[in-house]
Scaffold this active site. Structure first.
Site, PDB file in Angstrom:
ATOM      1  N   HIS A  78       0.833  -1.205   0.000  1.00 29.28           N
ATOM      2  CA  HIS A  78       0.000   0.000   0.000  1.00 29.28           C
ATOM      3  C   HIS A  78       0.860   1.243   0.000  1.00 29.28           C
ATOM      4  O   HIS A  78       1.611   1.492   0.958  1.00 29.28           O
ATOM      5  CB  HIS A  78      -0.932   0.006   1.217  1.00 29.28           C
ATOM      6  CG  HIS A  78      -1.980   1.069   1.147  1.00 29.28           C
ATOM      7  ND1 HIS A  78      -2.920   1.124   0.145  1.00 29.28           N
ATOM      8  CD2 HIS A  78      -2.237   2.144   1.948  1.00 29.28           C
ATOM      9  CE1 HIS A  78      -3.716   2.165   0.337  1.00 29.28           C
ATOM     10  NE2 HIS A  78      -3.316   2.801   1.422  1.00 29.28           N
ATOM     11  N   HIS A  97       0.855   5.584  -1.263  1.00 23.68           N
ATOM     12  CA  HIS A  97       0.404   6.817  -1.914  1.00 23.68           C
ATOM     13  C   HIS A  97       1.667   7.630  -2.151  1.00 23.68           C
ATOM     14  O   HIS A  97       2.130   8.355  -1.255  1.00 23.68           O
ATOM     15  CB  HIS A  97      -0.551   7.604  -1.012  1.00 23.68           C
ATOM     16  CG  HIS A  97      -1.775   6.852  -0.590  1.00 23.68           C
ATOM     17  ND1 HIS A  97      -2.710   6.397  -1.490  1.00 23.68           N
ATOM     18  CD2 HIS A  97      -2.236   6.497   0.630  1.00 23.68           C
ATOM     19  CE1 HIS A  97      -3.696   5.789  -0.839  1.00 23.68           C
ATOM     20  NE2 HIS A  97      -3.425   5.829   0.456  1.00 23.68           N
ATOM     21  N   GLN A 115       2.468  11.372  -1.094  1.00 22.52           N
ATOM     22  CA  GLN A 115       2.502  11.738   0.320  1.00 22.52           C
ATOM     23  C   GLN A 115       3.909  11.684   0.913  1.00 22.52           C
ATOM     24  O   GLN A 115       4.146  12.228   2.001  1.00 22.52           O
ATOM     25  CB  GLN A 115       1.528  10.864   1.111  1.00 22.52           C
ATOM     26  CG  GLN A 115       0.075  11.147   0.759  1.00 22.52           C
ATOM     27  CD  GLN A 115      -0.921  10.287   1.506  1.00 22.52           C
ATOM     28  OE1 GLN A 115      -0.603   9.681   2.523  1.00 22.52           O
ATOM     29  NE2 GLN A 115      -2.136  10.216   1.000  1.00 22.52           N
ATOM     30  N   ARG A 128      -6.129  14.851   7.121  1.00 24.76           N
ATOM     31  CA  ARG A 128      -6.587  14.826   5.735  1.00 24.76           C
ATOM     32  C   ARG A 128      -6.662  16.231   5.149  1.00 24.76           C
ATOM     33  O   ARG A 128      -6.428  16.427   3.946  1.00 24.76           O
ATOM     34  CB  ARG A 128      -7.946  14.125   5.636  1.00 24.76           C
ATOM     35  CG  ARG A 128      -8.350  13.822   4.205  1.00 24.76           C
ATOM     36  CD  ARG A 128      -9.600  12.975   4.140  1.00 24.76           C
ATOM     37  NE  ARG A 128     -10.792  13.710   4.561  1.00 24.76           N
ATOM     38  CZ  ARG A 128     -12.030  13.345   4.250  1.00 24.76           C
ATOM     39  NH1 ARG A 128     -12.245  12.238   3.551  1.00 24.76           N
ATOM     40  NH2 ARG A 128     -13.064  14.048   4.666  1.00 24.76           N
ATOM     41  N   GLU A 169     -10.734   1.790   8.588  1.00 19.76           N
ATOM     42  CA  GLU A 169      -9.508   2.384   9.122  1.00 19.76           C
ATOM     43  C   GLU A 169      -9.774   3.170  10.398  1.00 19.76           C
ATOM     44  O   GLU A 169      -8.944   3.157  11.312  1.00 19.76           O
ATOM     45  CB  GLU A 169      -8.867   3.301   8.078  1.00 19.76           C
ATOM     46  CG  GLU A 169      -7.559   3.940   8.533  1.00 19.76           C
ATOM     47  CD  GLU A 169      -6.923   4.826   7.491  1.00 19.76           C
ATOM     48  OE1 GLU A 169      -5.835   5.377   7.761  1.00 19.76           O
ATOM     49  OE2 GLU A 169      -7.492   4.963   6.388  1.00 19.76           O
ATOM     50  N   HIS A 229      -5.856  -1.714   5.709  1.00 22.73           N
ATOM     51  CA  HIS A 229      -6.051  -1.358   7.119  1.00 22.73           C
ATOM     52  C   HIS A 229      -6.937  -2.383   7.834  1.00 22.73           C
ATOM     53  O   HIS A 229      -6.435  -3.136   8.650  1.00 22.73           O
ATOM     54  CB  HIS A 229      -6.608   0.062   7.293  1.00 22.73           C
ATOM     55  CG  HIS A 229      -5.791   1.127   6.668  1.00 22.73           C
ATOM     56  ND1 HIS A 229      -4.468   1.326   6.979  1.00 22.73           N
ATOM     57  CD2 HIS A 229      -6.096   2.051   5.713  1.00 22.73           C
ATOM     58  CE1 HIS A 229      -3.986   2.328   6.268  1.00 22.73           C
ATOM     59  NE2 HIS A 229      -4.952   2.775   5.493  1.00 22.73           N
ATOM     60  N   ASP A 258       2.212   3.127   3.004  1.00 20.28           N
ATOM     61  CA  ASP A 258       1.075   4.051   2.979  1.00 20.28           C
ATOM     62  C   ASP A 258       1.509   5.497   2.775  1.00 20.28           C
ATOM     63  O   ASP A 258       1.833   5.918   1.666  1.00 20.28           O
ATOM     64  CB  ASP A 258       0.258   3.863   4.247  1.00 20.28           C
ATOM     65  CG  ASP A 258      -1.113   4.506   4.187  1.00 20.28           C
ATOM     66  OD1 ASP A 258      -1.385   5.249   3.225  1.00 20.28           O
ATOM     67  OD2 ASP A 258      -1.928   4.275   5.105  1.00 20.28           O
TER      68      ASP A 258
END
Length: 434
Positions: free
Chosen positions: A37, A39, A42, A63, A215, A249, A300
């Protein structure tokens, strides 16, 4: 042949040794680790959300920072950041990555001239660094379980079903020995039930399917209110979840959901460092292992890019809540069952083919050679080598990394480290100028 030592390769069945000529440098090899996983964008904001904005700071306040940062990316800056990230992954021992990609369009939501421009930036970064990739373009349609439209900062994430399926078709044409393209549903709150079923009916039967789920406790509560069931229970009851699925998650589960995921054959992608950073909670690992569930790890949000740290803190989190030691061990009679390190390594190796879509035979060409001169491995034996690698500090003990038989890291350094770092520094200057 006269021999003075042997090279050893760790497998889920234990160490396999091969004699080498006298004077040959003895080595220990272990399997490459799949990052289930990621992203990529980020990575550029790691460490930038650590100032309190609310006494009740949580995933939901984090977020907001992520949305602001996401709005700054172009295909060019995404390529530079992903290249840096993937080089770091390879140096740390990740040899494949499942890229959960939802940064599709321009910040105002309009498509680029090439609707796949952002996806192609990620593919190019993977090819140039030499990491094996499972690209997971994300379907993101609504702003919550109430199916409200996407907010202004979410518009660059969004697709209607037809456009999303066209994107998948376009990208699948680039699949090869180093690239797989799967299906990705952002979450139950972002994909209504009808479109989810439509997409699942349209994709190839062997496509991997990844989804964020359970999550945060707020997500569980909202799902119960909107759909009359907890997220995992709803998913298991309304789709044909099987070994093609990866549930990312799955932190907040009841006993029936633990058993249900395990029985389905799906994999859970546990992202321990990100889940800790966001205050999400702890996955019920021991119960899930006892149910026979498949699992792997992911970095992540990339506040850490280290499989060693993910695995170590997966175990340590369980120790903290149980106040016992050595939790993630096997339950069989095999001689290696008592080693936590080997049990963790077996877990990530076992889940990689189903979650990534690459065959076990292909992944067997992804290997790490441990640094024979690393102090943490001085005098290591077969019985303690893996435990010492995973539980003896933060100095990288990997010397060489091979992906598909090609050496991409030697002496602990990616072969393009300097040029990639220069491109990343330039991209960060542009991103921070905002």
């Amino acid at each position: 042949m006269t021999t003075s030592d042997s090279c050893a390769t760790w497998t889920p069945d234990g160490w396999q040794r091969v004699a080498v000529p006298a004077g040959t440098h003895a080595r220990r090899r272990v399997p490459g680790i799949a990052n289930l996983h990621s992203h990529a964008f980020q990575r550029a904001m790691a460490g930038m959300a650590e100032r309190q904005t609310d006494p009740a700071d949580s995933f939901w306040t984090w977020r907001e920072t992520m949305y602001r940062f996401a709005a700054r990316f172009t295909p060019e800056t995404l390529h530079a950041v992903a290249s840096q990230l993937y080089a770091e992954m390879l140096e740390a021992g990740y040899t494949s990555v499942c890229e959960f990609h939802y940064l599709h369009h321009a910040p105002d939501g309009r498509s680029y001239a090439d609707p796949a421009a952002m996806s192609r930036a990620l593919i190019a970064a993977a090819r140039e660094t030499g990491i094996r990739m499972t690209l997971l373009p994300v379907l993101y349609m609504t702003g919550g379980f109430d199916e409200r439209p996407l907010g202004e900062r979410q518009r660059r994430f969004g697709h209607e079903v037809d456009a999303y399926l066209r994107l998948l078709d376009t990208l699948r044409a680039d699949s090869d020995a180093m690239l797989r393209v799967g299906c990705c549903l952002h979450s139950l709150r972002a994909v209504p039930a009808g479109p989810m079923r439509e997409v699942l009916a349209a994709i190839p039967a062997d496509s991997r399917v990844h989804i964020h789920i359970a999550e945060q406790t707020a997500e569980v509560d909202d799902c119960v209110a909107a759909r009359g069931a907890r997220p995992v229970r709803w998913l298991l009851g309304n789709t044909e979840v099987d070994e093609r699925w990866t549930l990312v998650h799955a932190t907040h589960l009841d006993e029936d959901e633990v058993r249900g995921i395990a029985a389905s054959g799906a994999t859970v992608a546990i992202c321990t460092t990100t889940e800790a950073n966001l205050g999400d909670g702890l996955f019920p690992l021991r119960d899930y292992l006892d149910a026979g569930g498949a699992w792997g790890v992911g970095s992540d949000s990339h506040i850490s890019v280290s499989p060693v740290e993910e695995l170590r803190w997966l175990e340590y989190g369980q120790r903290l809540i149980t106040r016992r030691r050595n939790i993630a061990v096997g339950r069989g009679d095999e001689a290696h069952a008592a080693s936590v390190g080997e049990a963790l390594l077996r877990g990530v190796v076992a889940s990689a083919p189903a979650s990534t879509g690459f065959s076990a035979e292909a992944l067997a060409g992804d290997r790490l050679t441990l640094d024979a001169n690393a102090p943490i491995l001085a005098g290591a034996s077969d019985e303690d080598c893996i435990d010492r690698w995973l539980f003896s500090g933060n100095r990288n003990a990997i010397d060489t990394v091979e992906v598909g038989g090609e050496v991409v890291v030697s002496g602990g350094r990616h072969h393009k480290r300097d040029e990639i770092a220069a491109g990343y520094a330039d991209a960060m200057r542009r991103l921070m100028a905002g």
